[in-house]
Write a protein that holds these residues in place. Structure first.
Motif, PDB file in Angstrom:
ATOM      1  N   ILE A   1       0.840  -1.182   0.000  1.00 53.72           N
ATOM      2  CA  ILE A   1       0.000   0.000   0.000  1.00 53.72           C
ATOM      3  C   ILE A   1       0.883   1.242   0.000  1.00 53.72           C
ATOM      4  O   ILE A   1       2.092   1.183   0.294  1.00 53.72           O
ATOM      5  CB  ILE A   1      -0.948   0.017   1.216  1.00 53.72           C
ATOM      6  CG1 ILE A   1      -0.150  -0.046   2.514  1.00 53.72           C
ATOM      7  CG2 ILE A   1      -1.935  -1.147   1.136  1.00 53.72           C
ATOM      8  CD1 ILE A   1      -1.004   0.091   3.762  1.00 53.72           C
ATOM      9  N   LEU A   2       0.260   2.360  -0.302  1.00 53.53           N
ATOM     10  CA  LEU A   2       0.937   3.654  -0.292  1.00 53.53           C
ATOM     11  C   LEU A   2       0.600   4.379   0.996  1.00 53.53           C
ATOM     12  O   LEU A   2      -0.576   4.531   1.348  1.00 53.53           O
ATOM     13  CB  LEU A   2       0.503   4.493  -1.504  1.00 53.53           C
ATOM     14  CG  LEU A   2       1.220   5.831  -1.702  1.00 53.53           C
ATOM     15  CD1 LEU A   2       2.686   5.601  -2.020  1.00 53.53           C
ATOM     16  CD2 LEU A   2       0.545   6.634  -2.816  1.00 53.53           C
ATOM     17  N   VAL A   3       1.629   4.832   1.709  1.00 49.78           N
ATOM     18  CA  VAL A   3       1.448   5.532   2.973  1.00 49.78           C
ATOM     19  C   VAL A   3       2.195   6.863   2.910  1.00 49.78           C
ATOM     20  O   VAL A   3       3.114   7.058   2.101  1.00 49.78           O
ATOM     21  CB  VAL A   3       1.955   4.695   4.174  1.00 49.78           C
ATOM     22  CG1 VAL A   3       1.202   3.381   4.265  1.00 49.78           C
ATOM     23  CG2 VAL A   3       3.452   4.441   4.071  1.00 49.78           C
ATOM     24  N   LYS A   4       1.781   7.745   3.785  1.00 48.17           N
ATOM     25  CA  LYS A   4       2.441   9.040   3.943  1.00 48.17           C
ATOM     26  C   LYS A   4       3.096   9.097   5.308  1.00 48.17           C
ATOM     27  O   LYS A   4       2.445   8.857   6.337  1.00 48.17           O
ATOM     28  CB  LYS A   4       1.431  10.175   3.789  1.00 48.17           C
ATOM     29  CG  LYS A   4       2.065  11.559   3.891  1.00 48.17           C
ATOM     30  CD  LYS A   4       1.014  12.647   3.700  1.00 48.17           C
ATOM     31  CE  LYS A   4       1.647  14.036   3.779  1.00 48.17           C
ATOM     32  NZ  LYS A   4       0.639  15.103   3.598  1.00 48.17           N
ATOM     33  N   VAL A   5       4.398   9.378   5.322  1.00 45.33           N
ATOM     34  CA  VAL A   5       5.144   9.452   6.584  1.00 45.33           C
ATOM     35  C   VAL A   5       4.767  10.758   7.280  1.00 45.33           C
ATOM     36  O   VAL A   5       4.956  11.853   6.733  1.00 45.33           O
ATOM     37  CB  VAL A   5       6.656   9.370   6.331  1.00 45.33           C
ATOM     38  CG1 VAL A   5       7.416   9.445   7.647  1.00 45.33           C
ATOM     39  CG2 VAL A   5       7.011   8.092   5.589  1.00 45.33           C
ATOM     40  N   LEU A   6       4.230  10.651   8.487  1.00 48.58           N
ATOM     41  CA  LEU A   6       3.812  11.832   9.237  1.00 48.58           C
ATOM     42  C   LEU A   6       4.923  12.379  10.116  1.00 48.58           C
ATOM     43  O   LEU A   6       5.090  13.605  10.226  1.00 48.58           O
ATOM     44  CB  LEU A   6       2.587  11.496  10.102  1.00 48.58           C
ATOM     45  CG  LEU A   6       1.356  10.983   9.342  1.00 48.58           C
ATOM     46  CD1 LEU A   6       0.218  10.690  10.314  1.00 48.58           C
ATOM     47  CD2 LEU A   6       0.913  11.972   8.277  1.00 48.58           C
ATOM     48  N   GLU A   7       5.687  11.485  10.729  1.00 45.69           N
ATOM     49  CA  GLU A   7       6.739  11.942  11.653  1.00 45.69           C
ATOM     50  C   GLU A   7       7.803  10.858  11.756  1.00 45.69           C
ATOM     51  O   GLU A   7       7.497   9.657  11.755  1.00 45.69           O
ATOM     52  CB  GLU A   7       6.134  12.254  13.032  1.00 45.69           C
ATOM     53  CG  GLU A   7       7.118  12.859  14.008  1.00 45.69           C
ATOM     54  CD  GLU A   7       6.492  13.133  15.366  1.00 45.69           C
ATOM     55  OE1 GLU A   7       7.206  13.583  16.274  1.00 45.69           O
ATOM     56  OE2 GLU A   7       5.276  12.876  15.510  1.00 45.69           O
ATOM     57  N   VAL A   8       9.067  11.300  11.910  1.00 51.44           N
ATOM     58  CA  VAL A   8      10.196  10.391  12.081  1.00 51.44           C
ATOM     59  C   VAL A   8      11.031  10.891  13.256  1.00 51.44           C
ATOM     60  O   VAL A   8      11.418  12.075  13.311  1.00 51.44           O
ATOM     61  CB  VAL A   8      11.074  10.306  10.809  1.00 51.44           C
ATOM     62  CG1 VAL A   8      12.254   9.372  11.042  1.00 51.44           C
ATOM     63  CG2 VAL A   8      10.256   9.847   9.633  1.00 51.44           C
ATOM     64  N   ASP A   9      11.319   9.983  14.198  1.00 47.18           N
ATOM     65  CA  ASP A   9      12.114  10.311  15.378  1.00 47.18           C
ATOM     66  C   ASP A   9      13.425   9.549  15.305  1.00 47.18           C
ATOM     67  O   ASP A   9      13.462   8.317  15.430  1.00 47.18           O
ATOM     68  CB  ASP A   9      11.352   9.949  16.657  1.00 47.18           C
ATOM     69  CG  ASP A   9      12.102  10.354  17.921  1.00 47.18           C
ATOM     70  OD1 ASP A   9      13.137  11.063  17.798  1.00 47.18           O
ATOM     71  OD2 ASP A   9      11.665   9.955  19.017  1.00 47.18           O
ATOM     72  N   ARG A  10      14.544  10.295  15.083  1.00 41.25           N
ATOM     73  CA  ARG A  10      15.875   9.702  14.970  1.00 41.25           C
ATOM     74  C   ARG A  10      16.742  10.023  16.176  1.00 41.25           C
ATOM     75  O   ARG A  10      17.980   9.911  16.102  1.00 41.25           O
ATOM     76  CB  ARG A  10      16.578  10.208  13.702  1.00 41.25           C
ATOM     77  CG  ARG A  10      15.856   9.887  12.403  1.00 41.25           C
ATOM     78  CD  ARG A  10      16.678  10.353  11.212  1.00 41.25           C
ATOM     79  NE  ARG A  10      16.021  10.069   9.951  1.00 41.25           N
ATOM     80  CZ  ARG A  10      15.147  10.867   9.358  1.00 41.25           C
ATOM     81  NH1 ARG A  10      14.818  12.040   9.933  1.00 41.25           N
ATOM     82  NH2 ARG A  10      14.595  10.540   8.220  1.00 41.25           N
ATOM     83  N   SER A  11      16.133  10.397  17.274  1.00 38.62           N
ATOM     84  CA  SER A  11      16.925  10.764  18.453  1.00 38.62           C
ATOM     85  C   SER A  11      17.733   9.580  18.976  1.00 38.62           C
ATOM     86  O   SER A  11      18.885   9.735  19.384  1.00 38.62           O
ATOM     87  CB  SER A  11      16.005  11.316  19.559  1.00 38.62           C
ATOM     88  OG  SER A  11      15.005  10.341  19.897  1.00 38.62           O
ATOM     89  N   ASP A  12      17.159   8.402  18.929  1.00 40.00           N
ATOM     90  CA  ASP A  12      17.871   7.192  19.329  1.00 40.00           C
ATOM     91  C   ASP A  12      18.108   6.367  18.068  1.00 40.00           C
ATOM     92  O   ASP A  12      17.164   5.837  17.454  1.00 40.00           O
ATOM     93  CB  ASP A  12      17.053   6.400  20.354  1.00 40.00           C
ATOM     94  CG  ASP A  12      17.833   5.238  20.957  1.00 40.00           C
ATOM     95  OD1 ASP A  12      18.993   5.020  20.534  1.00 40.00           O
ATOM     96  OD2 ASP A  12      17.282   4.543  21.833  1.00 40.00           O
TER      97      ASP A  12
END
Length: 470
Positions: free
Chosen positions: A365-376
């Motif tokens: 399916i096609l999704v839209k990335v809303l938020e990405v957390d790369r702190s860890d």
């Protein structure tokens, strides 16, 4: 004469091969052959007898001036010694072929083979010995006649089959005849070889392979362990449960092996990545790890950057995801090595009751990335939405309807707020409970529009007619 047999035998083999190649297609076998064919095929079909009969008689008188037969004949007549049996045959045949033969040689010829008297006639009738010499094998002919026959056969026949031999040696090595220059269809042996090479390459270089979980097994000697089964060609790839799914933070009082077995069962039919850890070619079994492949994917797509230094995955980008598990309240997708839970409200703009009615493991399916957390870096987190990856249907569909008019729809959901009716265009109209009773889900109803809010993309109305369910 033995030399002549060795030279003509390859010609017969080439002619037989040409006939066999022609007989492959029945239509070509019935097709008439042109009279003037290629220059390579005509000499091979011509018999040495025809070429010798059409040659002038001077070619057969050439062996007489040669030195070896005359020297041998002179030595026999001058010495007066009794020759051996092979020498008597050679001297008698040499005298009969010449125009003026001795009486002694004629008597010897009459005693040994009386059927060979016709060659003593005049030179104009030389065609008979030529025809007999070519049609039937005569082991008592002289060496000079054999040499002349070899020269004529080499001039007419031996040079012609050379192109045939080149074409026969240039046959393709592959046993399968390909339509194009290269064979696009693999045989079973080539497939098995390529499958083994894929597994070996994944084990040595860490190459990521993709497969579908087709089974979950528990060994009889250790029923507490579970394995995911993936087939890569003829090889059986097993992934232990602790290497196939990420353990949850809370087991809720259950045994860890039972929880892992349940999570692995929910992923039946899902498309996953894996890296091979070991191979046993004799038994056709390989061991792999999915978590290692997911870790490599996360490092490449979440921590990697393009030429401009930007991350490959960031907030607002649309990407392709694979559904690995479906529950009633939502779905779990594998987004480049990271499992993300998408709730039911982010799957569609319409009101759905069960996500399993619309999705299943193995879908892309096609999704839209809303938020990405790369702190860890070791624990990357992200959120995604399915409905926001496409256009909002309310902005376009609300233009079709107007307040006060009636439209037909289908009951999609019934809850404490009221009855939701799905209208054409992918939108839901919230209606109050009708006085005649609550309609079941899936029934066909008529709705009268009471109001439309274009700012909040909401539409509401009242049910005026209820039909039987579909």
């Amino acid at each position: 004469m033995a030399t002549k047999k060795q030279e003509t035998l390859p010609e017969e083999e080439i002619l037989q091969e040409a006939v066999l190649q022609t007989d492959v297609n029945p239509e070509l076998a019935e097709m008439p052959q042109p009279e003037n064919d290629s220059p390579d095929a005509e000499p091979s079909q011509t018999d040495p007898e025809d070429s010798l009969e059409g040659a002038p008689s001077e070619e057969f008188t050439d062996p007489r001036p040669e030195e070896e037969p005359d020297s041998q004949t002179d030595m026999e007549t001058n010495d007066g010694k009794p020759p051996s049996e092979p020498e008597e045959k050679i001297s008698s045949q040499t005298d009969t072929d010449s125009a003026g033969g001795d009486d002694s040689s004629g008597n010897a010829l009459g005693e040994e083979s009386p059927k060979e008297e016709p060659p003593q006639t005049e030179p104009e009738k030389v065609k008979k010995p030529r025809g007999r010499r070519k049609t039937q094998e005569n082991p008592s002919q002289s060496d000079t006649e054999a040499d002349s026959g070899e020269k004529n056969a080499s001039d007419d026949v031996e040079k012609a089959p050379k192109p045939k031999r080149k074409r026969a040696s240039a046959r393709p090595v592959s046993p399968v005849l390909a339509i194009d220059d290269q064979l696009s269809v693999e045989t079973d042996a080539e497939k098995a070889k390529n499958d083994l090479l894929d597994l070996l390459e994944s084990q040595k270089t860490g190459r990521i392979l993709t497969g579908t979980i087709q089974g979950v097994e528990r060994p009889e000697d250790n029923p507490s362990r579970s394995f995911a089964v993936i087939y890569h060609g003829e090889f059986k790839v097993i992934i232990p449960a602790e290497e196939a799914v990420e353990p949850p933070a809370d087991y809720r009082g259950r045994l860890p092996e039972d929880v892992l077995h349940y999570l692995l069962t929910k992923r039946l039919g899902a498309e996953v990545d894996y890296i091979v850890k070991g191979i046993d070619p004799a038994s056709g079994i390989a061991a792999a790890s999915r978590l290692d492949a997911m870790k490599a994917k996360r490092k490449q797509y979440y921590l990697g950057t393009d030429r401009d230094g930007n991350n490959l995955l960031y907030s607002g980008v649309c990407a392709e995801a694979r559904i690995v598990s479906v529950i009633r309240a939502g779905i779990f997708v594998d987004l480049f090595g990271l499992e993300i839970y998408i709730p039911l409200r982010e799957l569609s703009y319409q009101r759905w009751m069960d996500a399993a009615a619309h999705f299943q493991p193995g879908q892309r399916i096609l999704v839209k990335v809303l938020e990405v957390d790369r702190s860890d870096r070791n624990h990357i987190k992200a959120t995604a939405s399915v409905k926001q990856s496409g256009e909002n249907p309310y902005e376009k569909a609300l233009r079709r309807y107007s307040v006060g008019n009636r439209y037909v729809g289908t009951v999609s959901m019934v809850d404490t707020n009221g009855v939701f009716v799905a209208l054409d265009g992918g939108i839901d109209c919230l209606c109050s409970y009708p006085k005649r009773g609550r309609p079941p889900r899936g029934s066909r109803v008529t709705v009268r529009i009471l109001g439309i809010n274009h700012d909040s993309n909401r539409i509401w109305g009242a049910i005026t007619h209820i039909a039987a369910p579909r």
